[in-house]
Design a protein around this motif. Structure first.
Motif: not given
Length: 253
Positions: A76-93
């Motif tokens: 979820n963090y990776a999907l919405i970009g929380r705790g980082r500069d931008k989201s990463d949908t591939s990492e979220a998956l």
């Protein structure tokens, strides 16, 4: 009172919260308990508002300790970009898939939705069969949203080429190639399960399908029953939201 603290006193609340963080760190880093590591990450997120550190703990707990809930949170963090500069949908998956392998049903739901999504907002390579399997695993584990989502896939069908699908011209759609063909019986069975698990929209669909005789024999009484169930769930949902709002106001007094 909690652990000998008077939580009506501000200083004792602060001390209690700090000691809670110490306990979580000890349980995670020294005792290496995955469930406590997840609590530590929740603590860093909710109390400290340190999303970068929370993300690190969630990620480590997922990878090193194979804790499914932490995989879901990091995804979820990776999907919405929380705790980082931008989201990463591939990492979220990737992390939703990890969580699903660890039988975290909401991770299966999210992985399935990402893999079956269409449109310009989707940045993940579409893979309907793989996504379907994730959604089915989630539904089999009684996730109401996954069952509802699958029901919708069977209601309209899933075209191989989404650009050929025309929601306003059902006759034209009969000639296109489908990855999942429309199947009203499957749609009804999944909608009914989702409804029984508490999904308001699924209950409304079941009511309508009974009324029209789509995927099930027409039954006015059953249609009315599920319509009333949808209304009851909606009212319960609104009551819960109102109570939460009122509690929030009380907290601010």
């Amino acid at each position: 009172m909690a652990f000998g603290y008077d939580l009506k006193k501000e200083e004792e609340v602060k001390e209690y919260v700090e000691n809670l963080g110490i306990e979580y760190r000890f349980g995670c880093y020294k005792e290496k308990k995955p469930e406590v590591c997840h609590l530590l990450a929740d603590y860093l997120e909710a109390i400290k508002k340190d999303f970068v550190k929370a993300a690190t703990v969630y990620k480590t707990n997922c990878v090193d300790y194979k804790y499914g809930k932490s995989c879901l949170k990091y995804g979820n963090y990776a999907l919405i970009g929380r705790g980082r500069d931008k989201s990463d949908t591939s990492e979220a998956l990737e992390y939703f898939e990890r969580g699903c392998e660890l039988n975290e049903r909401t991770s299966c739901l999210h992985a399935g939705m990402l893999l079956t999504a269409t449109g310009p907002a989707s940045t993940v390579q579409r893979d309907v069969p793989k996504g379907y399997n994730y959604l089915k695993k989630s539904c089999d584990a009684n996730d109401e949203m996954a069952c509802h989502y699958l029901s919708g896939m069977y209601l309209t069908g899933v075209p191989k080429n989404v650009n050929e699908f025309n929601p306003h011209n059902p006759e034209k759609n009969k000639n296109i190639e489908y990855l999942i063909k429309p199947d009203m019986k499957q749609a009804f069975a999944l909608a009914k399960k989702a409804c029984e698990l508490g999904n308001i929209y699924a209950c409304a669909n079941v009511s309508l399908m009974y009324k029209k005789g789509d995927g099930v024999a027409k039954d006015v009484d059953q249609s009315k029953k599920y319509f009333e169930l949808a209304q009851a769930l909606q009212k319960a949902h609104e009551t819960t939201k109102e109570l939460k709002f009122q509690l929030g106001l009380e907290d601010k007094k």
